[in-house]
Scaffold this motif. Structure first.
Motif, PDB file in Angstrom:
ATOM      1  N   PHE A  86      10.831  -3.856  26.451  1.00 50.79           N
ATOM      2  CA  PHE A  86       9.635  -4.827  26.014  1.00 50.79           C
ATOM      3  C   PHE A  86       9.725  -6.275  25.001  1.00 50.79           C
ATOM      4  O   PHE A  86      10.597  -5.997  23.871  1.00 50.79           O
ATOM      5  N   CYS A  87       9.632  -7.533  25.851  1.00 47.28           N
ATOM      6  CA  CYS A  87      11.109  -8.808  25.642  1.00 47.28           C
ATOM      7  C   CYS A  87      10.281  -9.752  25.082  1.00 47.28           C
ATOM      8  O   CYS A  87       9.508  -9.708  26.170  1.00 47.28           O
ATOM      9  N   ARG A  88       9.830 -10.735  24.647  1.00 53.31           N
ATOM     10  CA  ARG A  88       8.859 -11.903  24.604  1.00 53.31           C
ATOM     11  C   ARG A  88      10.051 -12.535  23.871  1.00 53.31           C
ATOM     12  O   ARG A  88      10.085 -12.810  23.047  1.00 53.31           O
ATOM     13  N   PHE A  89      10.500 -13.684  25.060  1.00 59.48           N
ATOM     14  CA  PHE A  89      11.330 -14.872  24.189  1.00 59.48           C
ATOM     15  C   PHE A  89      10.789 -15.789  24.512  1.00 59.48           C
ATOM     16  O   PHE A  89      10.085 -16.191  25.685  1.00 59.48           O
ATOM     17  N   MET A  90      10.731 -17.130  23.792  1.00 61.42           N
ATOM     18  CA  MET A  90      10.107 -18.689  23.492  1.00 61.42           C
ATOM     19  C   MET A  90      11.198 -19.653  22.991  1.00 61.42           C
ATOM     20  O   MET A  90      11.884 -18.666  22.267  1.00 61.42           O
ATOM     21  N   ALA A  91      11.214 -20.284  23.691  1.00 58.84           N
ATOM     22  CA  ALA A  91      12.824 -21.285  24.153  1.00 58.84           C
ATOM     23  C   ALA A  91      11.810 -22.711  23.696  1.00 58.84           C
ATOM     24  O   ALA A  91      11.042 -22.850  24.355  1.00 58.84           O
ATOM     25  N   TRP A  92      12.703 -23.018  22.724  1.00 61.95           N
ATOM     26  CA  TRP A  92      12.253 -24.781  23.090  1.00 61.95           C
ATOM     27  C   TRP A  92      13.486 -25.771  23.323  1.00 61.95           C
ATOM     28  O   TRP A  92      14.690 -24.883  22.161  1.00 61.95           O
TER      29      TRP A  92
END
Length: 128
Positions: free
Chosen positions: A27-33
């Protein structure tokens, strides 16, 4: 996982960077800006930080789910299904000026389907 993309990273490379960063995690939640001035450094995110996300990736192998989404207001994508939904900020309505207690309204047929009446009442149950 929170990340800021370096300038010059192409949007097509975002999913590759996310899968590398997530590694073998089930399980992985990746958020990038793309804009480091708007990036979050911890969770929970503020509404402004959520709205400024450039790319999001979610993997859940137990549910056989993997999804990459781009913020199409920042990044053009050929397929609109690759775009995040626009986030709306909800604000609470101001309280009413009248501080009187609200009246309890009751309808003569106010029984819930499947609920039992106390034994002292002998009315038939409504049909659901």
């Amino acid at each position: 996982m929170l990340m800021t993309f370096s300038p010059g990273v192409l949007p097509n490379a975002y999913p590759t960077l996310a899968t590398i960063a997530c590694g073998d995690r089930a399980f992985c939640r990746f958020m990038a800006w793309a804009d480091k001035t708007k990036a979050a450094t911890s969770t929970p995110l503020t509404p402004a930080q959520s709205a400024a996300i450039t790319f999001s990736y979610l993997r859940d192998r137990s549910a056989d789910y993997e999804k990459a989404l781009w913020n199409c207001q920042q990044v053009r994508r050929p397929d609109p299904t690759q775009c995040m939904r626009a986030r709306q900020t909800l604000r609470a309505a101001p309280a009413a000026a009248d501080k009187a207690a609200p009246r309890r309204m009751r309808h003569r047929n106010s029984t819930v389907c499947g609920a039992r009446r106390p034994p002292r009442q002998r009315r038939p149950q409504p049909r659901c």
